[in-house]
Write an enzyme that holds these catalytic residues in place. Structure first.
Site, mmCIF file in Angstrom:
data_model
loop_
_atom_site.group_PDB
_atom_site.id
_atom_site.type_symbol
_atom_site.label_atom_id
_atom_site.label_comp_id
_atom_site.label_asym_id
_atom_site.label_seq_id
_atom_site.Cartn_x
_atom_site.Cartn_y
_atom_site.Cartn_z
ATOM 1 N N PRO A 2 -1.781 -21.595 122.332
ATOM 2 C CG PRO A 2 -0.450 -22.320 124.077
ATOM 3 C CD PRO A 2 -1.876 -22.143 123.677
ATOM 4 C CE LYS A 33 -1.198 -18.889 127.244
ATOM 5 N NZ LYS A 33 -2.126 -17.809 127.087
ATOM 6 C CB ILE A 65 -2.152 -14.940 123.335
ATOM 7 C CG1 ILE A 65 -2.752 -15.036 121.938
ATOM 8 C CG2 ILE A 65 -2.564 -13.648 124.029
ATOM 9 C CD1 ILE A 65 -4.269 -15.183 121.929
#
Length: 118
Positions: A2, A33, A65
């Protein structure tokens, strides 16, 4: 991986110390994440107009993603990011806007290649 980019018209001296690290930790938690993969940039003191007003404001760009690709995901993320930003910046939610950008692994370069091959 990120990427968060916080832009605000607030001067640097009005931002809490360690804001970038706090945003990193918050993003890791919100997006699920590892903090080691989160990248944060904070830009302060920018001339900005939000909703026709030059009152203090901020915008957060969130790119990642796989975790910002649907309205449902971003609705949950938005609520949590707004909680963090309103508390840390002292701005009302009407003075903050968040933009989400889904990324593909081939769009991020790292270690002389792209994430597709890592």
């Amino acid at each position: 991986m990120p990427f968060l980019e916080l832009e605000t018209s607030l001067p640097a001296e009005r931002l809490p110390p360690g804001l970038a690290l706090e945003l990193c930790a918050a993003a890791a938690d919100i997006l699920g994440k590892p903090a080691e993969r989160v990248n944060v940039t904070v830009r302060s003191g920018l001339p900005m107009v939000l909703a026709g007003s030059a009152e203090p404001c901020a915008q957060l760009l969130v790119s990642s993603i796989g975790v910002v690709g649907s309205a449902e995901q971003n609705q949950r993320h938005s609520a949590r990011f707004f909680d963090v930003l309103t508390a840390k910046l002292g701005l009302g939610p009407e003075r903050i806007v968040i933009r989400f950008y889904p990324l593909e692994p081939w769009q991020i370069g790292k270690n002389r290649t792209v994430m597709t091959f890592l």
